[in-house]
Motif scaffolding. Structure first.
Motif, PDB file in Angstrom:
ATOM      1  N   VAL A   1      61.146-112.909  24.566  1.00 48.61           N
ATOM      2  CA  VAL A   1      62.357-113.620  24.154  1.00 48.61           C
ATOM      3  C   VAL A   1      63.034-114.299  25.343  1.00 48.61           C
ATOM      4  O   VAL A   1      63.171-113.698  26.406  1.00 48.61           O
ATOM      5  CB  VAL A   1      63.358-112.637  23.483  1.00 48.61           C
ATOM      6  CG1 VAL A   1      64.623-113.371  23.056  1.00 48.61           C
ATOM      7  CG2 VAL A   1      62.716-111.944  22.293  1.00 48.61           C
ATOM      8  N   VAL A   2      63.417-115.534  25.133  1.00 47.26           N
ATOM      9  CA  VAL A   2      64.271-116.239  26.086  1.00 47.26           C
ATOM     10  C   VAL A   2      65.508-116.674  25.311  1.00 47.26           C
ATOM     11  O   VAL A   2      65.385-117.241  24.217  1.00 47.26           O
ATOM     12  CB  VAL A   2      63.555-117.473  26.689  1.00 47.26           C
ATOM     13  CG1 VAL A   2      64.516-118.254  27.591  1.00 47.26           C
ATOM     14  CG2 VAL A   2      62.314-117.057  27.463  1.00 47.26           C
ATOM     15  N   THR A   3      66.684-116.393  25.845  1.00 53.84           N
ATOM     16  CA  THR A   3      67.901-116.746  25.112  1.00 53.84           C
ATOM     17  C   THR A   3      68.570-117.973  25.723  1.00 53.84           C
ATOM     18  O   THR A   3      68.557-118.172  26.941  1.00 53.84           O
ATOM     19  CB  THR A   3      68.906-115.580  25.091  1.00 53.84           C
ATOM     20  OG1 THR A   3      69.234-115.231  26.443  1.00 53.84           O
ATOM     21  CG2 THR A   3      68.321-114.375  24.390  1.00 53.84           C
ATOM     22  N   ILE A   4      69.105-118.790  24.841  1.00 56.69           N
ATOM     23  CA  ILE A   4      69.919-119.952  25.236  1.00 56.69           C
ATOM     24  C   ILE A   4      71.214-119.825  24.439  1.00 56.69           C
ATOM     25  O   ILE A   4      71.270-120.180  23.265  1.00 56.69           O
ATOM     26  CB  ILE A   4      69.211-121.282  24.887  1.00 56.69           C
ATOM     27  CG1 ILE A   4      67.801-121.321  25.461  1.00 56.69           C
ATOM     28  CG2 ILE A   4      70.044-122.475  25.381  1.00 56.69           C
ATOM     29  CD1 ILE A   4      66.947-122.480  24.950  1.00 56.69           C
ATOM     30  N   GLY A   5      72.235-119.244  25.052  1.00 52.83           N
ATOM     31  CA  GLY A   5      73.475-118.980  24.317  1.00 52.83           C
ATOM     32  C   GLY A   5      73.213-117.987  23.193  1.00 52.83           C
ATOM     33  O   GLY A   5      72.680-116.899  23.444  1.00 52.83           O
ATOM     34  N   ASP A   6      73.543-118.386  21.953  1.00 53.42           N
ATOM     35  CA  ASP A   6      73.294-117.481  20.825  1.00 53.42           C
ATOM     36  C   ASP A   6      71.985-117.802  20.099  1.00 53.42           C
ATOM     37  O   ASP A   6      71.762-117.387  18.969  1.00 53.42           O
ATOM     38  CB  ASP A   6      74.472-117.493  19.844  1.00 53.42           C
ATOM     39  CG  ASP A   6      74.743-118.880  19.278  1.00 53.42           C
ATOM     40  OD1 ASP A   6      73.997-119.822  19.634  1.00 53.42           O
ATOM     41  OD2 ASP A   6      75.695-119.034  18.488  1.00 53.42           O
ATOM     42  N   LEU A   7      71.137-118.555  20.794  1.00 52.73           N
ATOM     43  CA  LEU A   7      69.800-118.857  20.251  1.00 52.73           C
ATOM     44  C   LEU A   7      68.740-118.040  21.001  1.00 52.73           C
ATOM     45  O   LEU A   7      68.705-118.056  22.242  1.00 52.73           O
ATOM     46  CB  LEU A   7      69.493-120.362  20.414  1.00 52.73           C
ATOM     47  CG  LEU A   7      68.035-120.797  20.266  1.00 52.73           C
ATOM     48  CD1 LEU A   7      67.538-120.589  18.839  1.00 52.73           C
ATOM     49  CD2 LEU A   7      67.860-122.271  20.657  1.00 52.73           C
ATOM     50  N   ALA A   8      67.894-117.340  20.231  1.00 53.65           N
ATOM     51  CA  ALA A   8      66.776-116.610  20.823  1.00 53.65           C
ATOM     52  C   ALA A   8      65.483-117.373  20.543  1.00 53.65           C
ATOM     53  O   ALA A   8      65.168-117.623  19.380  1.00 53.65           O
ATOM     54  CB  ALA A   8      66.695-115.205  20.240  1.00 53.65           C
ATOM     55  N   THR A   9      64.800-117.776  21.592  1.00 53.23           N
ATOM     56  CA  THR A   9      63.493-118.406  21.392  1.00 53.23           C
ATOM     57  C   THR A   9      62.441-117.322  21.590  1.00 53.23           C
ATOM     58  O   THR A   9      62.449-116.608  22.594  1.00 53.23           O
ATOM     59  CB  THR A   9      63.265-119.576  22.363  1.00 53.23           C
ATOM     60  OG1 THR A   9      63.204-119.080  23.689  1.00 53.23           O
ATOM     61  CG2 THR A   9      64.365-120.605  22.235  1.00 53.23           C
ATOM     62  N   VAL A  10      61.565-117.205  20.605  1.00 52.17           N
ATOM     63  CA  VAL A  10      60.631-116.075  20.553  1.00 52.17           C
ATOM     64  C   VAL A  10      59.188-116.557  20.594  1.00 52.17           C
ATOM     65  O   VAL A  10      58.815-117.492  19.872  1.00 52.17           O
ATOM     66  CB  VAL A  10      60.851-115.273  19.239  1.00 52.17           C
ATOM     67  CG1 VAL A  10      59.826-114.149  19.115  1.00 52.17           C
ATOM     68  CG2 VAL A  10      62.266-114.730  19.172  1.00 52.17           C
ATOM     69  N   ARG A  11      58.398-115.926  21.436  1.00 51.18           N
ATOM     70  CA  ARG A  11      56.943-116.124  21.411  1.00 51.18           C
ATOM     71  C   ARG A  11      56.289-114.781  21.099  1.00 51.18           C
ATOM     72  O   ARG A  11      56.809-113.731  21.466  1.00 51.18           O
ATOM     73  CB  ARG A  11      56.440-116.649  22.753  1.00 51.18           C
ATOM     74  CG  ARG A  11      56.766-118.132  22.956  1.00 51.18           C
ATOM     75  CD  ARG A  11      56.320-118.619  24.315  1.00 51.18           C
ATOM     76  NE  ARG A  11      56.716-119.998  24.530  1.00 51.18           N
ATOM     77  CZ  ARG A  11      55.868-121.034  24.545  1.00 51.18           C
ATOM     78  NH1 ARG A  11      54.578-120.844  24.348  1.00 51.18           N
ATOM     79  NH2 ARG A  11      56.311-122.257  24.766  1.00 51.18           N
TER      80      ARG A  11
END
Lengths: 121, 145
Positions: A9-19
């Motif tokens: 997981v990489v977070t950008i504010g309240d967005l979690a980008t998931v691989r």
């Protein structure tokens, strides 16, 4: 720091980008673990939006689809959005056959998906 | 099914264990790969095998340690034959709701048989509904090479 085995997981504010860490999302125990880790992004980490990047994922079963539906409901309940991107052709076909492409917001590239979240990559 | 060019066959009984089922399907995938299968054809067979195995173990045998699943696989360059037989009560596939209907679209079950039907060339169930037989004919031009 949360230890995760199935997703990165990489977070950008309240967005979690998931691989996904697994090429094949098929093993029953792993699917349960993946589901719990995704749920905790909303419940524990208070992420509002989630982007699932399927780059590198070669296979997923209907049990994995079921988990994604639960995550989608959870995110929507929290007032956020779930988007999917970078699905290989065969996996995209699974969503098309089951008409789940009408349920999920599927974008071709991560850049396109991030843009939909209002993030310029 | 008679075919003289089967390159690999497997016929055995397995316990009602998803983990063992995954391992047996991995053998099938290795055999298909060695026979030159790849791309969507390989994906479709894997999908059908996984869904049929899960149905046999969980819905058919209810994961009972006392019950087994009979598994038969045959692989050639052009064709794959799969058969799963559980010891459960069986079901009628024609009576399953369509998971693509609006009212079922977001349900978290009921897509396995639907996917099998769409991804395999031929699918049949026995009268008891506890045995599924599936055939996949390769579609890709590379099957001839």
């Amino acid at each position: 720091m949360t230890e995760r085995r199935r997703i990165t997981v990489v977070t950008i504010g309240d967005l979690a980008t998931v691989r996904f860490n697994d090429k094949k999302i098929v093993d029953s125990a792993s699917i349960e673990e993946m589901g719990a880790e995704l749920m905790s992004l909303v419940d524990k980490d208070k992420m509002k939006h989630i982007l699932l990047n399927f780059e590198g994922v070669e296979f997923l079963s209907s049990a994995a689809l079921n988990k994604l539906i639960l995550i989608d409901k959870k995110v929507k309940q929290a007032g956020g959005n779930l988007r999917l991107c970078c699905l290989r052709e065969e996996i995209k076909e699974v969503f098309t056959i089951t008409r789940l492409d009408r349920v999920f917001d599927i974008r071709k590239t991560e850049k396109e998906a991030l843009k939909a979240f209002g993030v310029d990559s | 099914m008679e075919e003289s060019v089967w390159m690999w066959t497997l016929h055995e009984t397995m316990p009602s264990s998803k983990e063992v089922g995954h391992q047996i399907i991995e053998q099938l995938l290795q055999a298909l790969t060695q026979a030159g299968w790849d791309g969507s054809d390989l994906f479709h067979v894997q999908m059908a095998a996984e869904e049929a195995m899960i149905n046999a173990v969980t819905h058919g045998n209810q994961e009972s340690e006392q019950l087994v699943v009979e598994v038969e696989f045959r692989v050639s360059k052009q064709r794959a034959y799969l058969r799963f037989r559980d010891q459960g009560a069986g079901f009628c596939p024609d009576e399953l709701p369509d998971p693509t209907d609006e009212e079922h679209l977001e349900k978290t079950h009921g897509r396995g048989v639907y996917l099998i039907m769409h991804m395999m060339s031929e699918v049949s169930y026995n009268d008891c509904g506890n045995e599924v037989t599936m055939v996949k004919n390769r579609q890709l031009e590379s099957a001839d090479s």
